[in-house]
Design an enzyme around this catalytic site. Structure first.
Site, PDB file in Angstrom:
ATOM      1  N   ASP A   5      -0.253 -19.421  12.067  1.00 25.23           N
ATOM      2  CA  ASP A   5       0.616 -20.170  12.977  1.00 25.23           C
ATOM      3  C   ASP A   5       1.798 -20.836  12.279  1.00 25.23           C
ATOM      4  O   ASP A   5       2.892 -20.910  12.836  1.00 25.23           O
ATOM      5  CB  ASP A   5      -0.213 -21.196  13.757  1.00 25.23           C
ATOM      6  CG  ASP A   5      -1.107 -20.518  14.790  1.00 25.23           C
ATOM      7  OD1 ASP A   5      -0.684 -19.472  15.322  1.00 25.23           O
ATOM      8  OD2 ASP A   5      -2.212 -21.011  15.050  1.00 25.23           O
ATOM      9  N   ASP A  46      -5.103 -33.931  14.364  1.00 22.74           N
ATOM     10  CA  ASP A  46      -4.089 -33.624  13.336  1.00 22.74           C
ATOM     11  C   ASP A  46      -2.710 -34.141  13.721  1.00 22.74           C
ATOM     12  O   ASP A  46      -2.063 -34.846  12.945  1.00 22.74           O
ATOM     13  CB  ASP A  46      -3.980 -32.105  13.109  1.00 22.74           C
ATOM     14  CG  ASP A  46      -5.180 -31.540  12.355  1.00 22.74           C
ATOM     15  OD1 ASP A  46      -5.838 -32.298  11.614  1.00 22.74           O
ATOM     16  OD2 ASP A  46      -5.448 -30.334  12.508  1.00 22.74           O
ATOM     17  N   SER A  62     -12.667 -25.318  15.658  1.00 26.74           N
ATOM     18  CA  SER A  62     -11.229 -25.506  15.814  1.00 26.74           C
ATOM     19  C   SER A  62     -10.793 -24.582  16.946  1.00 26.74           C
ATOM     20  O   SER A  62     -11.030 -23.380  16.904  1.00 26.74           O
ATOM     21  CB  SER A  62     -10.517 -25.119  14.518  1.00 26.74           C
ATOM     22  OG  SER A  62      -9.158 -24.832  14.796  1.00 26.74           O
ATOM     23  N   ARG A 119       3.104 -19.138  20.303  1.00 31.11           N
ATOM     24  CA  ARG A 119       3.874 -19.829  19.254  1.00 31.11           C
ATOM     25  C   ARG A 119       5.383 -19.659  19.354  1.00 31.11           C
ATOM     26  O   ARG A 119       6.117 -20.644  19.233  1.00 31.11           O
ATOM     27  CB  ARG A 119       3.382 -19.425  17.858  1.00 31.11           C
ATOM     28  CG  ARG A 119       1.921 -19.772  17.560  1.00 31.11           C
ATOM     29  CD  ARG A 119       1.551 -21.155  17.953  1.00 31.11           C
ATOM     30  NE  ARG A 119       0.198 -21.527  17.528  1.00 31.11           N
ATOM     31  CZ  ARG A 119      -0.450 -22.590  17.964  1.00 31.11           C
ATOM     32  NH1 ARG A 119       0.103 -23.380  18.860  1.00 31.11           N
ATOM     33  NH2 ARG A 119      -1.661 -22.869  17.530  1.00 31.11           N
TER      34      ARG A 119
HETATM   35  N1  ARG Z   1      -6.561 -16.237  14.459  1.00 32.62           N
HETATM   36  C1  ARG Z   1      -5.815 -16.461  15.644  1.00 32.62           C
HETATM   37  C2  ARG Z   1      -4.385 -16.102  15.407  1.00 32.62           C
HETATM   38  O1  ARG Z   1      -3.966 -16.094  14.287  1.00 32.62           O
HETATM   39  C3  ARG Z   1      -5.984 -17.866  16.185  1.00 32.62           C
HETATM   40  C4  ARG Z   1      -5.455 -18.968  15.304  1.00 32.62           C
HETATM   41  C5  ARG Z   1      -5.569 -20.369  15.886  1.00 32.62           C
HETATM   42  N2  ARG Z   1      -6.940 -20.711  16.122  1.00 32.62           N
HETATM   43  C6  ARG Z   1      -7.466 -21.922  16.175  1.00 32.62           C
HETATM   44  N3  ARG Z   1      -8.723 -22.007  16.472  1.00 32.62           N
HETATM   45  N4  ARG Z   1      -6.790 -22.984  15.930  1.00 32.62           N
HETATM   46  O2  ARG Z   1      -3.651 -15.814  16.304  1.00 32.62           O
END
Ligand code: ARG
Length: 412
Positions: free
Chosen positions: A122, A13, A174, A93
């Protein structure tokens, strides 16, 4: 020429975004890759960014700050989203956002770009953090707006523009990873009835295949934060990494849940967080020993509130700071040692001791040396049960039927 700072992982990405920004926006792109302890090879990421046309490529080692300033406050509070998720992704994050803002200032960028989709948490975490730290900076999220609507289209676009596509990019999952854990979604995991396939797990040994002989590790905490493993003082990053490896070898840390995202979607997610699961178990055992019942009750509420605040991307807010102040105060006495047994997927506290223990053997014992005044219990119960007695008497007098089945019979 507009200058953009891109949060760059080196994956498909963000590699496509890097090139796409240059082609469609004529932008000068500076990439920033954060090292939060993920195992993915990071040295090649900078070279890849430069090869894809970045004017500069930053690689930032944020591991120590991540553990000390983000992971420890969440651990101290016992913050687990919906009671289980230790929030590796959610905790990373705001720190990445903070560094993006600092670099955007340094290079005098016009905007910050991220590769989050429009249906996840995110994007919210990045953009709310950036808004709190730098209200004047704009955010660009190409995945929400561009013309590439599937992974296949992105791969085709990447090939057409000479961006290397690696074998791992063909994986159905992912994955987001850092030192605190791994978040794994998509592919076969989207069926909540289907057991996670063996190949989705990246870090932990299958608990059924884990050693029959348990490992027992002694973890020492000071003021709610782990400082020693088996008597050895370790730097925070080292401690998390070492305990993570040991726990993973015993199949500890697998989490399979249906989670409520901030944007309203329920999603099936699996996590591998061996160090986090082990440390939360140990912390809880020490809390039981050292904190009084009322402080524990309020701290449990605060832990839940903090989990929600972190999950929702509200790290840089007054409420997070205020909860943090309460947690620091409440966990000041959370010092001592826990013996944690790691065995076939489970982390169980089997021993705990502390100079701050509120446990008093002479009060607890059923054997000799009992100092508890048994006579005083009678008066205590009389006063404690007074309100119940009064309410019951009133009901009888008024012939009011109590709502619960069973109580009715008492009344006749
Ligand atoms: N659901 C988790 C969160 O919101 C992980 C999100 C990212 N996961 C990923 N496989 N890209 O914190």
């Amino acid at each position: 020429m507009a200058k953009y700072v891109l949060a760059y992982s080196g994956g498909l990405d963000t590699s496509v975004i890097l090139k796409w920004l240059q082609i469609t926006h004529g932008a000068d792109v500076v990439t920033v890759t954060a090292n939060l302890g993920q195992r993915r090879e990071l040295v090649g990421v900078q070279a890849k960014a430069l090869a894809c046309g970045a004017s500069a490529a930053y690689l930032e080692d944020l591991q120590q700050e991540f553990v000390e300033q983000y992971i420890w406050p969440a651990l101290k509070a016992g913050a687990l989203y919906q009671g289980v998720y230790p929030m590796a992704t959610a905790l990373g994050r705001p720190l990445i956002a903070k560094r993006l803002v600092e670099i955007a200032r340094e290079v005098k960028a016009d905007a910050i770009v991220h590769g989050c989709t429009g249906k996840g948490n995110d994007q919210v975490r990045f953009e709310v953090s950036i808004a709190a730290l730098a209200p004047d900076l704009t955010c660009v999220a190409p995945l929400r707006t561009w013309e590439l609507h599937s992974r296949e289209e992105e791969i085709a676009w990447a090939r057409a523009h000479h961006i290397p596509v690696s074998a791992t990019q063909k994986s159905p999952y992912s994955i987001d990873e850092n030192l605190w854990g791994m978040s794994i979604e998509a592919g076969p995991l989207e069926d909540p009835w289907a057991e996670p396939p063996a190949d989705c797990w990246q870090l932990t040994v299958d608990p059924d295949q884990a050693p029959a002989k348990p490992a027992v590790v002694t973890i020492e905490f000071e003021h709610g934060v782990p400082v020693r493993l088996d008597g050895e003082v370790l730097a925070p990053v080292e401690l998390v990494a070492r305990l993570g490896e040991l726990a993973a070898a015993h199949g500890v840390g697998r989490i399979d849940m249906v989670e409520d995202r901030l944007v309203g979607i329920k999603s099936r997610e699996v996590y591998e967080a061996p160090a986090a699961v082990a440390l939360h178990a140990a912390r809880q055992a020490l809390e039981q020993l050292t904190l009084d019942r009322e402080t524990r009750r309020v701290l449990a509420n605060m832990g839940q509130e903090l989990a929600r605040v972190i999950y929702d991307g509200l790290w840089f807010t007054p409420v997070r700071e205020a909860i943090g102040a309460f947690v620091d105060s409440a966990t000041h006495v959370l010092s001592g040692e826990v013996q944690l047994k790691l065995h076939r997927g489970r982390a169980t506290a089997v021993g705990r001791r502390s100079p701050h223990a509120l446990y008093d053997p002479s009060l607890a014992t059923y054997g000799d040396g009992d100092t508890f005044n048994h006579q005083s219990a009678r008066g205590f119960i009389e006063v404690f049960g007074l309100a119940a007695r009064i309410a019951s008497g009133k009901r009888r007098a008024q012939q009011v039927k109590a709502p619960q089945p069973g109580v009715e019979e008492v009344l006749v």
